[in-house]
Write a protein that holds these residues in place. Structure first.
Motif, short mmCIF file in Angstrom:
data_model
loop_
_atom_site.label_atom_id
_atom_site.label_comp_id
_atom_site.label_asym_id
_atom_site.label_seq_id
_atom_site.Cartn_x
_atom_site.Cartn_y
_atom_site.Cartn_z
N MET A 37 17.77 7.61 -17.17
CA MET A 37 17.31 6.28 -16.79
C MET A 37 16.47 5.75 -17.94
N ASP A 38 16.12 4.47 -17.88
CA ASP A 38 15.28 3.90 -18.94
C ASP A 38 13.90 4.55 -18.91
N GLN A 39 13.31 4.71 -20.11
CA GLN A 39 11.99 5.33 -20.26
C GLN A 39 11.94 6.68 -19.55
N VAL A 40 12.92 7.52 -19.81
CA VAL A 40 13.05 8.78 -19.06
C VAL A 40 11.83 9.70 -19.26
N LEU A 41 11.16 9.59 -20.42
CA LEU A 41 10.00 10.46 -20.67
C LEU A 41 8.72 9.93 -20.01
N ASP A 42 8.72 8.64 -19.65
CA ASP A 42 7.53 8.07 -19.00
C ASP A 42 7.59 8.39 -17.51
N ASP A 43 6.87 9.43 -17.08
CA ASP A 43 7.03 9.87 -15.70
C ASP A 43 5.97 9.29 -14.76
N MET A 44 5.12 8.38 -15.25
CA MET A 44 4.14 7.73 -14.36
C MET A 44 4.71 6.39 -13.88
N ASP A 45 4.49 6.07 -12.60
CA ASP A 45 4.94 4.76 -12.08
C ASP A 45 4.33 3.62 -12.87
N LEU A 46 3.06 3.80 -13.23
CA LEU A 46 2.34 2.76 -13.98
C LEU A 46 3.04 2.43 -15.30
N GLU A 47 3.55 3.48 -15.98
CA GLU A 47 4.19 3.28 -17.27
C GLU A 47 5.46 2.45 -17.10
N ARG A 48 6.20 2.71 -16.03
CA ARG A 48 7.44 1.98 -15.80
C ARG A 48 7.14 0.52 -15.42
N GLU A 49 6.12 0.33 -14.58
CA GLU A 49 5.80 -1.03 -14.13
C GLU A 49 5.34 -1.90 -15.29
N LYS A 50 4.46 -1.34 -16.13
CA LYS A 50 3.90 -2.13 -17.23
C LYS A 50 4.78 -2.10 -18.48
N GLY A 51 5.78 -1.19 -18.50
CA GLY A 51 6.67 -1.11 -19.66
C GLY A 51 5.99 -0.56 -20.89
N ILE A 52 4.90 0.23 -20.71
CA ILE A 52 4.20 0.81 -21.86
C ILE A 52 4.09 2.32 -21.67
N THR A 53 3.93 3.02 -22.78
CA THR A 53 3.68 4.46 -22.70
C THR A 53 2.17 4.67 -22.70
N ILE A 54 1.68 5.46 -21.74
CA ILE A 54 0.24 5.73 -21.63
C ILE A 54 -0.06 7.14 -22.11
N LYS A 55 0.83 8.09 -21.77
CA LYS A 55 0.65 9.50 -22.13
C LYS A 55 1.69 9.91 -23.17
N SER A 56 1.27 10.68 -24.19
CA SER A 56 2.24 11.32 -25.07
C SER A 56 3.03 12.33 -24.25
N LYS A 57 4.31 12.48 -24.57
CA LYS A 57 5.14 13.42 -23.80
C LYS A 57 5.96 14.26 -24.78
N ALA A 58 5.81 15.58 -24.69
CA ALA A 58 6.55 16.49 -25.57
C ALA A 58 7.80 17.00 -24.85
N ILE A 59 8.91 17.15 -25.61
CA ILE A 59 10.15 17.69 -25.04
C ILE A 59 10.93 18.39 -26.15
N GLN A 60 11.65 19.46 -25.79
CA GLN A 60 12.41 20.23 -26.78
C GLN A 60 13.89 19.87 -26.70
N LEU A 61 14.50 19.61 -27.87
CA LEU A 61 15.93 19.29 -27.96
C LEU A 61 16.63 20.40 -28.74
N ASN A 62 17.90 20.65 -28.43
CA ASN A 62 18.73 21.55 -29.23
C ASN A 62 19.80 20.72 -29.91
N TYR A 63 19.97 20.92 -31.23
CA TYR A 63 20.86 20.04 -31.99
C TYR A 63 21.74 20.87 -32.93
N ASN A 64 23.03 20.60 -32.89
CA ASN A 64 23.96 21.24 -33.83
C ASN A 64 24.10 20.35 -35.06
#
Length: 603
Positions: A37-64
């Motif tokens: 979904m849009d803004q998949v890393l923004d997991d706070m309702d507030l972030e989605r409503e205001k369209g801004i990122t409030i918290k940094s969010k770390a995630i691990q990707l695997n890439y070939n």
């Protein structure tokens, strides 16, 4: 470790960081189609409503990796730790912590808007951390994209070659594959010794009501295994690592986390005071040294937060401690008020930060709170030579005991179009600003540097700047020093009683204007009573503004049909006596909106 890359995305607000992060997750199949979904890393309702990122969010990707890099080691499988960061100036502490966990950064610039104020300040933060910068022009599919012009701005800003600048569109996914290849080719692998004693830097934490506190860290040296006995060096406490793992879309448990990795640890800690951002985790048996953490955060805006019901104070304290875990830039200490009882004096990085904290308390912890007038901290010298720091109007000494008082000044950087220079000058000079420099970055972009008192920009400066420039100006600031000023304490009196929660420290030249507006606003907001209410703004013993709320009157003469006038007069006199007595004993309830109204005084 050669197959590992750590990077973050930095940019001005609304330049497409979260959208690009979505495409990176899709391209590497980290998130399935059903979860996307849009803004998949923004997991706070507030972030989605205001369209801004409030918290940094770390995630691990695997890439070939499919490119032909000169540093290619034979293994095509790479692990990439991505941190998506906020763009707003109020959350710059989140950005600085994310940068400390990375070796490189994607510097995102909007193809239609070009370089903005936070683009520059975030770039400087990244350069201070010696990060490898990959410039990316985003939103190249937009009709108003000025690709060549923005390329020139980037070359002038960071001195790179034109071919080093990548073009992408976070919305369509254009150029995302090339960004991933550049991350592998240009960002260095983490440096560390896997055999050395464990050193892991804590850069974030979150409270989970079932598991206790989950601590996020980046391993600098050594490795961490499940069931290891660990020590938090600054806290001086030992724990057992019940669970360790890496940060995917959901945390994934592992038997061990290796050198250079970004991961999490659960030890069953319940007390929020035992975890501090910037602390170092090491093994109890084979101790490493403390890593230099982050600079202590310096709050810019102070306000009181009080529970609506006084018996909810202890519950609010627990909620504040849990919230502080997840937002290390929030500071608070105990405070009491005559009008509101026990509460907290909180320090915020700005007005948006304060608004977000209040919203999060209500949504995440179900705490309805009253917030008092925000103000900044002043420095005062008394006639006895004592140095005081005043971050609350109630701490202000009497005028006759004051030798001098200083207020904090900031250096503001505003980038805008040339046609709005006049509007910005009028706004800043009206806020007691001093222009320091004016220069053209390009023929269509001008940079203005002002020195402004922080008191003046705390309330509504940012909103006014946006409306005066139709949203085209960008704004960034940092504190510089304290300067002597004529600051006075203004009290609000309701029927002669001070409402300490509405007191404010304000420049004397603005006091009459501010007092008049506040009295007018309170007149609209306070409910009418059976007795008259006098609303007064006072500096010391001098009243500078007054409004009166007339009493609600019952028509006591309604039952008199005709007859002698003295009967009516007698009834009116009796009512008058009752109202006088009521005024002496009556209390004026101040609604929550009255405290919020102070923040929204229109000029």
């Amino acid at each position: 470790m050669k197959q590992l890359r750590n990077f973050c995305i930095i940019a001005h607000i609304d330049h497409g960081k979260s959208t690009l992060a979505d495409r990176l997750l899709q391209t590497t199949n980290t998130v399935g189609e059903r979860q996307m979904m849009d803004q998949v890393l923004d997991d706070m309702d507030l972030e989605r409503e205001k369209g801004i990122t409030i918290k940094s969010k770390a995630i691990q990707l695997n890439y070939n990796y499919t490119g032909s890099d000169a540093n290619y080691t034979g293994n095509r499988k790479y692990t990439i730790n991505l941190i998506d960061t906020p763009g707003h100036v109020d959350f710059s502490y989140e950005v600085s912590r994310a940068l400390a966990a990375c070796e490189g950064a994607l510097l995102l610039v909007d193809a239609a808007q070009g370089i903005q104020a936070q683009t520059i300040s975030n770039l400087y933060l990244a350069l201070e951390n010696d990060l490898e910068i990959i410039p990316v022009i985003n939103k190249i599919d937009m009709p108003g994209a000025m690709i060549e012009e923005v390329e020139d701005q980037i070359i002038e800003l960071i001195g790179c070659k034109r071919e080093d600048i990548l073009h992408a569109s976070g919305r369509t996914g254009l150029g995302v594959e090339r960004i991933l290849e550049s991350v592998i080719e240009r960002i260095p692998a983490p440096v560390g010794d896997p055999e050395a004693p464990l050193q892991a830097l804590i850069f974030d934490s979150v409270f989970n009501s079932f598991r206790g506190i989950i601590v996020y860290f980046r391993i600098v040296n050594g490795s961490l295994k499940k069931n290891d006995k660990v020590r938090f060096i600054a806290a001086g406490k030992d724990y057992i690592a019940d669970e360790v793992g890496i940060l995917k879309m959901r945390p994934e448990a592992r038997d061990s986390v290796q050198c250079g990795d970004v991961g999490y640890i659960i030890t069953g800690i319940k007390n929020a005071k035992e975890v501090k951002v910037g602390d170092t985790i090491t093994l109890t048996a084979n101790q490493g040294e403390l890593i230099n953490g982050f600079e202590e955060v310096k709050p810019m805006v102070f306000a009181g937060i009080y529970p609506v019901e006084t018996d909810q104070f202890e519950e609010l304290r627990d909620c504040m401690e849990k919230l502080q875990l997840n937002d290390a830039s929030l500071t608070f200490e105990l405070e009491t008020s005559q009008a509101l009882g026990f509460g907290f004096r909180c320090g915020f990085l700005g007005m948006l930060h304060m608004e977000i904290i209040q919203e999060r308390l209500e949504r995440e912890f179900d705490q309805t709170v009253i917030t008092t007038v925000p103000n900044v901290s002043f420095k005062a010298i008394t006639t006895k030579g004592e140095n005081l720091v005043i971050s609350n109007p109630s701490e202000m000494p009497e005028q006759q005991r004051l030798e001098e008082i200083s207020e904090p000044f900031i250096r503001a950087q505003i980038i805008t179009k040339p046609e709005y220079i006049g509007n910005i000058m009028t706004l800043c000079i009206g806020k007691r600003g001093i222009i320091i420099n004016q220069g053209y970055l390009t023929p269509t972009r001008v940079e203005l540097i002002f020195e402004l008192p922080l008191t003046e920009i705390v309330f509504d400066f940012y909103d006014k700047l946006k409306s005066q420039t139709r949203g085209y100006a960008s704004f960034d600031y940092h504190p510089i020093d304290y300067r002597t000023s004529d600051i006075a304490k203004m009290d609000i009196l309701l029927n002669g009683d001070k409402v300490d929660a509405l007191s404010a420290l304000i420049h004397r030249s603005r006091a009459h204007d501010f007092g008049r507006k506040l009295c007018e606003k309170l007149k609209d907001l306070l409910p009418r009573q059976q007795f008259m209410i006098a609303i007064q703004a006072a500096i010391g013993a001098k009243i500078v503004a007054r409004e009166t709320i007339s009493a609600m009157r019952k028509d006591v003469t309604a039952k008199c049909y005709g007859g002698d006038i003295s009967r009516k007069r007698k009834l009116l006199e009796k009512q008058k006596e009752g109202k006088k007595r009521m005024r002496q004993i009556g209390n004026v309830e101040v609604p929550q909106e009255a405290f919020l109204a102070v923040l929204k005084l229109d000029d």
